[in-house]
Design an enzyme around this catalytic site. Structure first.
Site, PDB file in Angstrom:
ATOM      1  N   CYS A   1      89.043  56.717  39.237  1.00  0.00           N
ATOM      2  CA  CYS A   1      87.766  57.433  39.209  1.00  0.00           C
ATOM      3  C   CYS A   1      86.994  57.316  40.521  1.00  0.00           C
ATOM      4  O   CYS A   1      86.231  58.212  40.873  1.00  0.00           O
ATOM      5  CB  CYS A   1      86.855  56.889  38.104  1.00  0.00           C
ATOM      6  SG  CYS A   1      87.380  57.361  36.471  1.00  0.00           S
TER       7      CYS A   1
ATOM      8  N   GLU B   1      89.830  51.925  41.692  1.00  0.00           N
ATOM      9  CA  GLU B   1      89.877  52.700  40.441  1.00  0.00           C
ATOM     10  C   GLU B   1      90.162  54.172  40.743  1.00  0.00           C
ATOM     11  O   GLU B   1      89.626  54.742  41.700  1.00  0.00           O
ATOM     12  CB  GLU B   1      88.519  52.547  39.739  1.00  0.00           C
ATOM     13  CG  GLU B   1      88.491  53.167  38.361  1.00  0.00           C
ATOM     14  CD  GLU B   1      87.161  52.945  37.636  1.00  0.00           C
ATOM     15  OE1 GLU B   1      86.418  52.002  38.000  1.00  0.00           O
ATOM     16  OE2 GLU B   1      86.874  53.725  36.713  1.00  0.00           O
TER      17      GLU B   1
ATOM     18  N   GLU C   1      84.031  45.742  39.784  1.00  0.00           N
ATOM     19  CA  GLU C   1      84.776  46.964  40.165  1.00  0.00           C
ATOM     20  C   GLU C   1      84.115  47.551  41.413  1.00  0.00           C
ATOM     21  O   GLU C   1      83.750  48.726  41.460  1.00  0.00           O
ATOM     22  CB  GLU C   1      84.759  47.959  39.000  1.00  0.00           C
ATOM     23  CG  GLU C   1      85.206  47.301  37.696  1.00  0.00           C
ATOM     24  CD  GLU C   1      85.141  48.203  36.468  1.00  0.00           C
ATOM     25  OE1 GLU C   1      84.559  49.296  36.568  1.00  0.00           O
ATOM     26  OE2 GLU C   1      85.680  47.810  35.421  1.00  0.00           O
TER      27      GLU C   1
ATOM     28  N   GLY D   1      71.282  53.949  35.214  1.00  0.00           N
ATOM     29  CA  GLY D   1      72.074  52.766  35.579  1.00  0.00           C
ATOM     30  C   GLY D   1      73.427  53.185  36.127  1.00  0.00           C
ATOM     31  O   GLY D   1      73.951  52.568  37.043  1.00  0.00           O
ATOM     32  N   HIS D   2      74.000  54.216  35.563  1.00  0.00           N
ATOM     33  CA  HIS D   2      75.252  54.771  36.087  1.00  0.00           C
ATOM     34  C   HIS D   2      74.963  56.198  36.526  1.00  0.00           C
ATOM     35  O   HIS D   2      74.717  57.076  35.716  1.00  0.00           O
ATOM     36  CB  HIS D   2      76.350  54.745  35.029  1.00  0.00           C
ATOM     37  CG  HIS D   2      77.729  54.979  35.589  1.00  0.00           C
ATOM     38  ND1 HIS D   2      78.017  55.951  36.519  1.00  0.00           N
ATOM     39  CD2 HIS D   2      78.901  54.343  35.356  1.00  0.00           C
ATOM     40  CE1 HIS D   2      79.303  55.907  36.822  1.00  0.00           C
ATOM     41  NE2 HIS D   2      79.867  54.947  36.141  1.00  0.00           N
TER      42      HIS D   2
ATOM     43  N   CYS E   1      88.050  56.471  31.206  1.00  0.00           N
ATOM     44  CA  CYS E   1      87.362  57.368  32.130  1.00  0.00           C
ATOM     45  C   CYS E   1      88.320  58.059  33.088  1.00  0.00           C
ATOM     46  O   CYS E   1      88.110  59.201  33.472  1.00  0.00           O
ATOM     47  CB  CYS E   1      86.291  56.609  32.918  1.00  0.00           C
ATOM     48  SG  CYS E   1      86.888  55.103  33.674  1.00  0.00           S
TER      49      CYS E   1
END
Lengths: 643, 643
Positions: B334, B332, B316, B188-189, B412
Site C-alpha cells: 500500500c 508495505e 510500519e 488519524g489516517h 488493505c
C-alpha cells in the site's frame, strides 16, 4: 582412566599486582563498591532508587513499608556482598567489612524460620511463595545469595552468611525435588544450579549437588511446568506471540535436546554454567555432551568477536546461527560475564585453549566495555557499531544507549562486573593433582598447591606479549601448563635464558620438570595487529574486517575519525603504526591508512549506475574497543569495510 | 505567468492492449475482483472473515448482529467498488455491474439522514461518532468511499454512489472546520484530503477543496488535537514509548514544518498526496514548497530501489535518512501504491521525469511484487532480502512473510493493488492545454483532448525498449512530451522512419508540430543491464550492487542459485546474457558470472585472521524482482556484493 579436573585457584591465592588489572581492582574497591552501596541505599541523586536495603529492612521487621523495585531486587545486594567478599581478599578494609557485617545481620533477621529468604514474598505474603516460578525470581535471588555466602566466607572466614544460605538451600531442597509432595519444577531465571554446585564444593554436602542436578534434569520435561503454572494462575503468557515460546527460559524441551542456544542470553549461559558444573561433578556423559554441543553452537555461531552474546533486543536473546548484527545487538554485559562463568566451568573439565580464549575475549572486550574508565558509568548493551542518530530515530536501535549510564532500574550489570573483576584470580589459573595451568597472564603472585611454591607472573598484558614467570618458595616436580593464546602466531619460551621445549596440546604448552627456586621462564607471544574475518555465513561482517592486537578488539570512534564510519574501509596492504597516546596507561592505539566513500561527489540521486562511489584516502586511528565512549558521544564501529 | 498543469487522462481514455498490462488487467478483472467479492462476503475457506458486507447490511437494517472486523473494514468494500468502477471501463460486465449496483443500494440504505456513513459507529452508537479521530477511521473510510463514488460514476455513468458520497462529504464539511461549533481536527489516517480534491474536481464544488485544505492546514497545530482527545477520553496513548510520538500520524507539528518523512508510511504518502492536490488547486506556494521538500526527502533518502518505502516494521514507518535495511524493511504494498498516487500529483504540477521515474519504479517493482503471478496471493511486506530461517527465528524479521498469503485480517493491500492497476491509464499520460505527455509506455490507444486525435502506443515494455507511437483520427498542432526514462542512457527517435529532433527538458522530449494522421514515431531506449550503486550513506547497500534492466529491478532466488545468497558477489567485468526462459510471457532473465564465498573450507572457528574466505566461481541467474516467490519458498536477494 580417571578424569582430570582443573580446579580454579581461590581468589585469595592470586595476588594481582599488574598495572592493568590492579587499576581495575582499585576501581572496583574504591569506586564501584562504595557507589553501589550508595545505590542500594537509594542515595544516588538522579538515578532510579534501588529500594533493595529498604526491602530487606522491612522483611526483617526493622522498617515499615511496601516492597519496591524489581522482583529480583534482592540479588543486587547479594552481588554486592559477593564482590565485597572477594575484594577483601585483594585489600583488607575494616570499615567495609563492618558495613557488610551489619547488612548480613539484616539479611539473617529477614530470613524465615524455615530458611526461606526473598523479600518480595516475605513482604507481600508468604502464602504466595513458589507460585510464580516462571517469571518471579526467588530461586534466582537464592542463587546469588548462595554465591555471596560462599564469597564472604572465603573473604573473611565469617560463617554467618554461609549459614544463612545453607538454611536457604535446605529450604529449597525441602521444597523442590522428585519426591511426592515436593514441587516438580525449576527456576524461570537460572543461576541457582551453579550456585548449588559451589555450595556442595564448599560444604561437601551432596544434597546440594543433587538438587542442582534435579533442576537441570527436570527442566523442559513434558508436561511443561511453566505452561501449567501460567494456566493455573490464569495469567497471560508474556511470550505468547514470540517465536521462542518457552525456549525464552530454555524450558521448551529437556536440556539434553537443546542443540542451539536460544532465548534470553543471560539465563542461557547461567544454565549452561550449571550444566557444566553438574556434568563435571556427576560425570554425566549425556549432560557433558549436551553442554559441549551448546558451547560449540554459541562460540562458533552465535558469539561476537568481542565476546558479546545475545543478538536481539527482543527477549534480550539469541536468535539463530550466524545472525550477528553489529548495531541491533543486545550483547548485555551480564551475558558476557555469564559466558566467562561458563567457559571457566568447561575449562575445569578439559584443559583446552578455546575455553580460555573465550574468557579472554569476553573479559578484555565485551565485559570491560560495560564500564567507563573511571568505573562510575555502565553499559547494559554493548554494540559493535553505533550511530547515535539511529538510536534516536529508529526504534530497533532505541535499546542501544549512546553513552554509559549512571545506574539502572534493573541494575544487574554493574554489580556483575564488580564480582567478576573482584574474583579474577578464579579465572586466571587452575590446578590439578600434578599440573598448574595458567590461563590468563595477569601480573601477580600465584600460590600453587605444590608445597610452598609460588609463581610470580610479570606481564604487561594486554599491551605487550612478553611474560615472565618465576618460581619461588621452593619448587618441586609438577607440570606447568601455559596457555598459548589463540591470537598468537607462535611463541618463544626460554628457561633461565636458555631455549626450552615442552609439549603443546590443545592450546597449552606443558612443561613438566623439577622446578627449582628462582627458575625463570620467559614467554613471548608476538602481538601483531591482525585483520580478522568472520565466517562468510555471518552476513553482517561479510566483506568487512575487524582489527585485533593480542586479546584486544579495536574500533574506530567518531572523535578520532569523523562522522560516517560505515563508509570507511581499510586499505589492502596498509601497514600499522602503534601509538601510545591514549587515555589509559600503557594503551596502544593503531594508526593505519584507509579510505572513505565520498558522498560529496555523489550527486542528488539515491541510486545511480555510473560506477561505485569514489574512495578518498584518510588516516585511521583505532582504539581498544573496551575504551570506546570515554571521550563523549559519537559513532563507533568495529567491523569495517575490507578494501 | 499562468502555471501549466497536467491533467491525467481519464481511465476510460486509455484502452490498454499490450501483453504485459492486459494480462494484469485480466487478472484484476477475472481473479482479484471476484475473489475479493467472495472475501468481502466471508466466503473464502481458511482465510480470516472480512465481515465487511455483513456490517453494511446490519447498518442498513437488513440483518442483525454486531460489528466485526477492523474499525476500517468499510474501506475494503470502497476499494473494491473503486476497482470495479475502473475495470468496467476496461471491459463491460453486466453481471459484475449488477452485483455492484446491489451493494451500492445497501450502502445507500446504511447512510444516515445527515449523510454520515461508517458502519462501526452506525452499529455501535452514533453518539460516539467523531470521538476517536486519532485511532478510528471514519474519515479514512469516507475518503475511500468518495474515491469509489467517483470511480463508479466514471465507470458506469451512474450517480447513486456519487450522490451518497457527496452527502457524506457534506456531512463531514458540516462537522469539521474553523467555524465555531465545528470540530477543529483532522484524520488519524489520511486519505480524505486527496479524495475531497477529486470530489471538487468532479463536481466543481469548491467547499470540498476548502475542507481538504482545512484538514491539511489544521494538522499538527498546537495544542495537538490528538493529545487532547486521548486525554479527554482517558485512553492510553499507543505510541507513548515510541520515538516518533504524534509524528506516527504526521501530526506532531504543522505540515509545513515537516522536513523529513516520518511515521506510518502509508498515512504519510496519503497525506503528501493530499498536500500536492491542494497545493495544485490552490496555488499555495508554502504548501508546494513543503511537499517538494518531503518529496526530495523520500525519494532521495528514504526509498528503496524497488520503490518500497517504510524501513521499519515498528509503526510500519519511515525511520531516518539513508536507513534502508533490506531484510527488516516494512515496504508495505500500500505504501508503494500511495507513493504512486503522490508522484502522479507532483507530475500534475510539474512535468518532470523524476516523478514518472518513481511511478515506474514503484509500479513495476514494489507494487507488482505484492501479488502472485496468478493474482490470488499477496504480500503485505515487500523485502529486498529474505532468508526464511531468519523470518522463523528472529522476531525482528517475523513480520516478513516468506510466501504470499491468500488474504489478510487487515486486507488493505490486495484491493489497493486492484484499484491501482484498474486505473493505470490515470498514471500513464496527462495533458495540458497544448501538450500531451506520455509518462509510461503502455501499449494501447490514448484519446487526446485535441479533436478526435488518438495515439496508438505499441510497446513491449518492460522487456524491450522500443516504442512506436502512431497518430490516428486526425492530428493537429500540439506538443507531444515523451518521457525519457531515468534508466535510459540516451535514446533514438524517428518520425516516419526519418530522424527527428525535439527539445529535451526535465526528462521529457518535447516534439511540437502539426501532427498528421498516420504519423508514426519510433522511440528506442537502450535497455542495458545496469549495475546500480546506492548513495554511500546507505550502509545496507554499501559495497553492494543491484542489477536493473529498463524499469525492472532484478533479484537472485534460491531456486536458481542455491542457498546462502548473501555470500554471492558479482564479478567486476562479467558480461550479461539475456535469457527468455522465465515463467512469464516475454520475461527476460539475466545470466552472469559471480562468486560465492566458500564456507566449506573455512574451518571451525567463527573468526580467523589468515585471510578472507575463498571465492568460488558460479553462474548466477537473476529474475525480475516482482516475480520472486512464484516458484516456492526460499531465499531472495536484490543487493549483492560487488566483487
Amino acid at each position: 582412566m580417571k578424569k582430570t579436573f582443573y580446579t580454579p585457584i581461590e581468589v585469595g591465592d592470586y595476588k594481582i599486582t599488574d598495572n592493568f588489572w590492579k587499576a581495575k581492582l582499585d576501581i572496583v574497591k574504591d569506586k564501584m563498591i562504595p557507589y553501589q552501596w550508595e545505590a542500594l541505599n537509594d542515595r544516588i541523586a538522579d538515578a532510579a532508587p534501588s529500594h533493595c536495603i529498604h526491602n530487606f529492612k522491612i522483611a526483617a521487621g526493622m522498617e515499615e513499608g511496601a516492597f519496591a523495585g524489581c522482583v529480583f531486587q534482592d540479588s543486587d545486594l547479594a552481588k554486592w556482598l559477593e564482590a565485597v567478599g572477594y575484594i577483601l581478599l585483594y585489600k583488607k578494609d575494616e570499615e567495609l567489612e563492618t558495613i557488610a557485617d551489619s547488612v548480613i545481620d539484616i539479611i539473617e533477621k529477614a530470613q524465615q524460620p524455615d530458611g526461606y529468604l526473598d523479600t518480595y514474598y516475605i513482604i507481600n505474603g508468604l502464602d504466595k511463595r513458589w507460585t510464580n516460578l516462571t517469571d518471579h525470581h526467588e530461586l534466582y535471588c537464592a542463587g546469588h545469595m548462595i554465591e555471596a555466602g560462599i564469597a564472604y566466607y572465603n573473604g573473611t572466614g565469617k560463617e554467618k552468611l554461609l549459614e544463612v544460605v545453607k538454611r536457604l538451600a535446605d529450604c529449597i531442597d525441602g521444597t523442590f525435588g522428585p519426591e511426592e509432595g515436593k514441587i516438580h519444577a525449576y527456576p524461570g531465571h537460572e543461576i541457582v544450579e551453579m550456585a548449588l554446585v559451589r555450595l556442595y564444593e564448599t560444604t561437601g554436602q551432596r544434597r546440594y549437588l543433587k538438587l542442582a542436578q534435579y533442576f537441570i534434569d527436570e527442566r523442559g520435561k513434558e508436561p511443561l511446568y511453566f505452561k501449567e503454572e501460567i494456566e493455573k494462575n490464569g495469567r497471560s503468557f508474556y511470550w505468547e506471540r514470540s517465536l521462542f515460546q518457552y525456549q525464552y527460559y530454555q524450558a521448551g524441551k529437556p536440556v539434553r535436546e537443546q542443540k542451539t542456544a536460544e532465548g534470553h542470553a543471560v539465563r542461557a549461559v547461567y544454565l549452561y554454567s550449571g550444566m557444566a558444573s553438574v556434568a563435571k561433578e556427576t560425570g554425566d556423559e549425556t549432560l557433558t555432551a549436551a553442554v559441549k554441543e551448546l558451547w560449540e553452537n554459541v562460540t562458533r555461531r552465535q558469539m561476537y568477536i568481542t565476546g558479546a552474546i545475545g543478538s536481539s533486543d527482543y527477549g534480550e536473546a539469541f536468535t539463530f546461527d550466524y545472525d550477528l548484527p553489529n548495531d541491533e545487538i543486545y550483547g548485555e554485559t551480564c551475558a558476557s560475564v555469564g559466558l566467562i562463568f561458563w567457559a571457566r566451568r568447561m575449562l575445569e573439565m578439559e584443559l583446552k585453549g578455546e575455553y580460555a580464549d573465550v574468557i579472554e575475549r569476553a573479559l578484555y572486550n565485551g565485559c570491560l566495555s560495560g564500564m567507563s574508565q573511571d568505573g562510575t558509568r555502565f553499559f547494559y548493551v554493548n554494540p559493535l557499531e553505533v550511530n547515535p542518530e539511529a538510536c534516536r530515530k529508529d526504534q530497533r536501535k532505541s535499546h542501544v544507549a549512546v553513552e554509559r549510564q549512571k545506574w539502572f532500574g534493573c541494575a544487574c550489570c554493574p554489580p556483575n562486573l564488580a564480582r567478576l573483576i573482584a574474583s579474577l584470580g578464579n579465572y586466571a589459573c587452575a590446578f590439578s593433582e600434578n599440573t598448574m595451568a595458567v590461563h590468563l597472564y595477569i601480573g601477580g603472585e600465584i600460590k600453587t598447591p605444590f608445597g610452598n611454591t609460588r609463581l610470580i607472573v610479570d606481564s604487561n598484558f594486554p599491551w605487550e606479549g612478553k611474560v615472565k614467570i618465576k618460581v619461588i618458595g621452593g619448587g618441586g616436580n609438577f607440570n606447568l601448563a601455559l596457555r598459548i593464546p589463540g591470537w598468537a602466531r607462535g611463541y618463544t619460551v626460554t628457561l633461565n635464558g636458555e631455549p626450552t621445549e615442552g609439549s603443546c596440546r590443545e592450546g597449552y604448552l606443558h612443561l613438566r620438570r623439577d622446578w627449582k627456586d628462582e627458575d625463570e621462564l620467559t614467554l613471548e607471544f608476538p602481538m601483531r595487529v591482525e585483520k580478522n574475518y568472520a565466517n562468510p555465513n555471518v552476513k553482517s561482517d561479510l566483506g568487512r574486517v575487524a582489527l585485533t592486537r593480542g586479546p584486544l578488539v579495536y574500533c574506530l570512534e567518531e572523535i578520532d575519525n569523523g562522522k560516517g564510519l560505515t563508509k570507511i574501509g581499510i586499505k589492502e596492504h596498509a601497514g600499522y603504526q602503534l601509538a601510545a597516546d591514549g587515555m589509559e596507561a600503557g594503551e596502544v592505539d593503531i594508526i593505519t591508512q584507509g579510505t572513505i566513500a565520498d558522498d560529496s561527489g555523489w550527486g542528488e540521486s539515491l541510486y545511480r549506475f555510473d560506477g561505485p562511489p569514489n574512495l578518498n584516502e584518510i588516516m585511521l586511528k583505532f582504539v581498544p574497543y573496551y575504551l570506546w565512549n570515554n571521550r563523549g558521544t559519537g559513532e563507533m564501529i568495529v567491523w569495517i569495510k575490507d578494501c
